[in-house]
Motif scaffolding. Structure first.
Motif, PDB file in Angstrom:
ATOM      1  N   LEU A  29       0.850  -1.096   0.015  1.00 40.64           N
ATOM      2  CA  LEU A  29       0.050   0.005  -0.106  1.00 40.64           C
ATOM      3  C   LEU A  29       0.847   1.400   0.059  1.00 40.64           C
ATOM      4  N   CYS A  30       1.941   0.986   0.547  1.00 37.28           N
ATOM      5  CA  CYS A  30       2.882   2.320   0.691  1.00 37.28           C
ATOM      6  C   CYS A  30       4.208   2.017   1.476  1.00 37.28           C
ATOM      7  N   ILE A  31       5.169   2.720   0.982  1.00 38.95           N
ATOM      8  CA  ILE A  31       6.577   2.558   1.291  1.00 38.95           C
ATOM      9  C   ILE A  31       7.168   3.917   1.711  1.00 38.95           C
ATOM     10  N   SER A  32       7.866   3.868   2.862  1.00 39.60           N
ATOM     11  CA  SER A  32       8.484   5.187   3.325  1.00 39.60           C
ATOM     12  C   SER A  32       9.914   4.977   4.103  1.00 39.60           C
ATOM     13  N   GLN A  33      10.684   5.768   3.958  1.00 44.18           N
ATOM     14  CA  GLN A  33      11.901   5.738   4.901  1.00 44.18           C
ATOM     15  C   GLN A  33      11.711   7.176   5.772  1.00 44.18           C
ATOM     16  N   GLU A  34      10.760   7.744   5.860  1.00 43.37           N
ATOM     17  CA  GLU A  34      10.674   8.873   6.805  1.00 43.37           C
ATOM     18  C   GLU A  34      10.318   8.585   8.205  1.00 43.37           C
ATOM     19  N   ILE A  35      10.363   7.437   8.672  1.00 42.00           N
ATOM     20  CA  ILE A  35      10.130   6.763  10.050  1.00 42.00           C
ATOM     21  C   ILE A  35      11.443   7.023  10.717  1.00 42.00           C
ATOM     22  N   ASP A  36      12.289   6.109  10.236  1.00 43.92           N
ATOM     23  CA  ASP A  36      13.629   6.340  10.695  1.00 43.92           C
ATOM     24  C   ASP A  36      14.654   5.845   9.620  1.00 43.92           C
ATOM     25  N   GLU A  37      15.767   5.333   9.475  1.00 43.13           N
ATOM     26  CA  GLU A  37      16.479   4.813   8.490  1.00 43.13           C
ATOM     27  C   GLU A  37      16.491   3.855   7.908  1.00 43.13           C
ATOM     28  N   ARG A  38      15.333   2.889   8.670  1.00 45.44           N
ATOM     29  CA  ARG A  38      14.771   1.573   7.969  1.00 45.44           C
ATOM     30  C   ARG A  38      13.629   2.162   6.996  1.00 45.44           C
ATOM     31  N   VAL A  39      13.620   1.056   5.976  1.00 46.84           N
ATOM     32  CA  VAL A  39      12.320   1.114   4.765  1.00 46.84           C
ATOM     33  C   VAL A  39      11.096   0.439   5.713  1.00 46.84           C
ATOM     34  N   TYR A  74       0.839   7.306  16.555  1.00 44.89           N
ATOM     35  CA  TYR A  74       1.060   5.996  17.335  1.00 44.89           C
ATOM     36  C   TYR A  74       2.388   6.673  17.957  1.00 44.89           C
ATOM     37  N   ASP A  75       2.426   6.642  19.356  1.00 47.61           N
ATOM     38  CA  ASP A  75       3.646   7.198  19.866  1.00 47.61           C
ATOM     39  C   ASP A  75       4.672   6.297  20.536  1.00 47.61           C
ATOM     40  N   GLY A  76       4.465   5.022  19.971  1.00 44.26           N
ATOM     41  CA  GLY A  76       5.350   4.088  20.251  1.00 44.26           C
ATOM     42  C   GLY A  76       4.621   3.139  21.554  1.00 44.26           C
ATOM     43  N   THR A 127      -3.206   4.560   3.905  1.00 49.77           N
ATOM     44  CA  THR A 127      -2.650   5.096   2.284  1.00 49.77           C
ATOM     45  C   THR A 127      -1.295   5.646   2.319  1.00 49.77           C
ATOM     46  N   SER A 128      -0.891   6.242   3.665  1.00 54.22           N
ATOM     47  CA  SER A 128       0.445   6.873   3.941  1.00 54.22           C
ATOM     48  C   SER A 128       0.847   6.619   5.389  1.00 54.22           C
ATOM     49  N   ILE A 129       2.244   6.784   5.419  1.00 54.95           N
ATOM     50  CA  ILE A 129       2.663   6.684   6.819  1.00 54.95           C
ATOM     51  C   ILE A 129       3.866   7.634   7.008  1.00 54.95           C
ATOM     52  N   ASN A 130       3.910   8.469   7.947  1.00 54.24           N
ATOM     53  CA  ASN A 130       4.851   9.661   8.193  1.00 54.24           C
ATOM     54  C   ASN A 130       5.288   9.529   9.603  1.00 54.24           C
ATOM     55  N   LYS A 131       6.232  10.419  10.112  1.00 57.27           N
ATOM     56  CA  LYS A 131       6.682  10.471  11.285  1.00 57.27           C
ATOM     57  C   LYS A 131       6.819  12.095  11.783  1.00 57.27           C
ATOM     58  N   THR A 132       6.659  12.422  12.815  1.00 59.66           N
ATOM     59  CA  THR A 132       6.825  13.888  13.150  1.00 59.66           C
ATOM     60  C   THR A 132       8.038  13.925  13.729  1.00 59.66           C
ATOM     61  N   PRO A 133       8.917  15.236  13.876  1.00 60.41           N
ATOM     62  CA  PRO A 133      10.039  15.384  14.590  1.00 60.41           C
ATOM     63  C   PRO A 133      10.288  15.010  15.839  1.00 60.41           C
ATOM     64  N   ALA A 181      -1.634  -7.093   5.086  1.00 58.51           N
ATOM     65  CA  ALA A 181      -1.310  -8.008   6.341  1.00 58.51           C
ATOM     66  C   ALA A 181      -0.540  -7.311   7.323  1.00 58.51           C
ATOM     67  N   GLY A 182      -0.050  -6.172   7.219  1.00 51.31           N
ATOM     68  CA  GLY A 182       0.892  -5.534   8.247  1.00 51.31           C
ATOM     69  C   GLY A 182       1.974  -4.899   7.691  1.00 51.31           C
ATOM     70  N   ILE A 183       2.885  -4.562   8.690  1.00 53.60           N
ATOM     71  CA  ILE A 183       4.185  -3.539   8.350  1.00 53.60           C
ATOM     72  C   ILE A 183       5.289  -4.670   8.120  1.00 53.60           C
ATOM     73  N   CYS A 184       6.021  -4.430   7.014  1.00 57.17           N
ATOM     74  CA  CYS A 184       7.309  -5.022   7.046  1.00 57.17           C
ATOM     75  C   CYS A 184       8.698  -3.972   7.042  1.00 57.17           C
ATOM     76  N   ILE A 185       9.365  -4.157   8.083  1.00 59.12           N
ATOM     77  CA  ILE A 185      10.480  -3.092   8.270  1.00 59.12           C
ATOM     78  C   ILE A 185      11.778  -3.909   7.709  1.00 59.12           C
ATOM     79  N   PHE A 186      12.613  -3.027   6.892  1.00 57.84           N
ATOM     80  CA  PHE A 186      14.088  -3.589   6.343  1.00 57.84           C
ATOM     81  C   PHE A 186      15.027  -2.750   6.928  1.00 57.84           C
ATOM     82  N   ASN A 187      15.898  -3.252   7.704  1.00 57.26           N
ATOM     83  CA  ASN A 187      16.860  -2.648   8.366  1.00 57.26           C
ATOM     84  C   ASN A 187      18.275  -2.634   7.551  1.00 57.26           C
ATOM     85  N   GLY A 188      18.052  -3.424   6.350  1.00 58.84           N
ATOM     86  CA  GLY A 188      19.383  -3.092   5.477  1.00 58.84           C
ATOM     87  C   GLY A 188      19.879  -4.583   5.140  1.00 58.84           C
TER      88      GLY A 188
END
Length: 204
Positions: A128-138, A191-193, A169-175, A144-151
């Motif tokens: 549905l969407c791909i982002s590297q805005e959350i941290d340095e992971r993709v 989501y604050d963790g 539809t999208s995922i982003n992170k604030t400072p 079915a859920g979120i897949c996080i690739f750390n390299g």
């Protein structure tokens, strides 16, 4: 755009690495350099998505394939698409392009294309969407859920509060570190963790 007869449908918009604004419209592709609108010829794809690449490169995706424009010439990749519907583009910090579709991910390392599916890492092929805005992971959001690739390996989140991943539809992170999810039908979630909160859900 002056060539449009009446309101001109705009399919996508992007600001490139030089600050120019790009519009892909029903009347063609245009660039605004802060002074004038310039018509850009040669595109083979009606782009629903744009993503900045290395240097002056801009990637375009839509019906017809994926192509890249370097400011002078175009290069079309029409044989790497896993599905005619391209859902997302992400150019990561390592210079790799991730192209999400309903049948997995086509990934370009600058020379070669590879495929990511359920067979080699994804929870589901419907990306549905791909982002590297959350941290340095993709971060890859699938139905079915979120897949996080750390390299080197994948991590997974298959449940997060009441979020229906199939609607994301999208995922982003604030400072401040708050992760935001927009959805198609259930408003937005923060989501604050620890806690998931639903915002702008409405009544129906």
């Amino acid at each position: 755009v002056e060539d449009c007869d009446g309101p001109c449908p705009i399919f996508s918009c992007n600001i490139d690495n030089l600050g120019n604004v790009w519009f892909d419209s029903a009347e063609g592709l245009f660039m605004y350099d802060g002074i004038e609108y310039l018509s850009i010829e040669g595109s083979s794809v009606q782009a629903s998505l744009m993503e900045n690449g290395a240097g002056n490169d801009i990637w375009f995706a839509g019906y017809g394939g994926i192509e890249v424009y370097n400011g002078i010439s175009w290069e079309l990749y029409d044989d790497v698409i896993l599905d005619s519907w391209i859902t997302s583009l992400c150019y990561d910090l390592n210079g790799h392009l991730w192209c999400g579709t309903n049948n997995g991910i086509a990934k370009f390392d600058g020379e070669n294309w590879s495929t990511l599916t359920e067979e080699n890492g994804l929870l589901n092929n419907e990306v549905l969407c791909i982002s590297q805005e959350i941290d340095e992971r993709v971060w890859v959001v699938t139905t079915a859920g979120i897949c996080i690739f750390n390299g080197s390996e994948w991590e997974y989140i298959d449940s997060l509060g009441e979020i229906d991943f199939s609607e994301v539809t999208s995922i982003n992170k604030t400072p401040e570190g708050i992760i935001w999810f927009s959805t198609n039908g259930s408003g937005a979630y923060s989501y604050d963790g620890v806690t998931v909160q639903n915002i702008f859900k409405g009544d129906g």
